[in-house]
Design a protein around this motif. Structure first.
Motif, short mmCIF file in Angstrom:
data_model
loop_
_atom_site.label_atom_id
_atom_site.label_comp_id
_atom_site.label_asym_id
_atom_site.label_seq_id
_atom_site.Cartn_x
_atom_site.Cartn_y
_atom_site.Cartn_z
N GLU A 57 65.24 43.30 43.76
CA GLU A 57 66.65 43.62 43.48
C GLU A 57 66.77 44.90 42.67
O GLU A 57 67.65 45.73 42.93
N GLN B 181 61.16 38.69 43.38
CA GLN B 181 62.53 38.84 43.89
C GLN B 181 63.36 39.69 42.94
O GLN B 181 64.11 40.57 43.36
N LYS C 259 68.05 36.66 49.54
CA LYS C 259 67.97 36.22 48.15
C LYS C 259 67.90 34.69 48.12
O LYS C 259 68.72 34.01 48.73
#
Length: 192
Positions: free
Chosen positions: A161, A157, A127
């Motif tokens: 997630e 991103q 991350k």
């Protein structure tokens, strides 16, 4: 064991894989796309943009590579540790970022088919944040995906997630801003 390292461009996946390669020389190190001859050609076509590639065609090219990669690399070395720089999670996230009409259930079905029903055993997720992406992008030549910009990468991103939350797979999330040593130790602890 099949492990995929996921994260957007510049998050440090490749750096950590190179570090692990020296510590785990028996591991099979690979990547998507590019871990097979077919993948090398697909990577060249999409990243170098020799001609415009339709977004749906791009998704199916990556799925074709994933199927070939799984059979030729992952399944062929099922008795070993296989570490892949990218896999189906980033494949789905990039596809969703490129085509808003795609939904996760459809993508999971397509990827399950490409992988012969076998998702990764473990996932390491890198991350990152806007400042780190900007800093690292400034240090390298941009391929066609990186050229889409920071907002695009942050959106991908976010999608990664969301996908990881839906999967029932072991995930180790590392902060891309940590020192290389701390990330390496965290990953090694997760893999053992």
């Amino acid at each position: 064991m099949y492990v995929i390292f996921e994260g957007v461009d510049t998050s440090g996946k490749s750096t950590q894989i190179a570090r692990l390669k020296t510590r785990l020389p028996q591991a099979i190190i690979t990547k998507e796309p590019g871990g097979t001859n077919l993948g090398i050609e697909i990577r060249r076509m999409v990243l170098e943009k020799t001609e415009p590639v339709d977004e749906t065609a791009e998704m199916f090219l990556f799925l074709a590579d994933r199927a070939q990669h799984y059979r030729n690399v992952v399944a062929a070395h099922a008795d070993k540790l296989v570490i892949s720089d990218r896999g189906f999670v980033s494949g789905m996230a990039y596809a969703m970022a490129n085509q808003k009409s795609l939904d996760l259930p459809l993508l999971l079905t397509l990827n399950r088919l490409a992988l012969g029903g076998n998702f990764a055993d473990k996932i390491v997720f890198f991350k990152t944040n806007e400042a780190l992406i900007l800093e690292r992008l400034g240090q390298k030549h941009h391929d066609s995906i990186e050229a889409r910009g920071v907002e695009y990468l942050l959106h991908v991103q976010y999608l990664m997630e969301e996908i990881l939350k839906r999967l029932e797979l072991p995930v180790c999330t590392v902060d891309a801003g940590w020192s290389e040593e701390k990330i390496e130790q965290t990953i090694e602890g997760f893999l053992i």
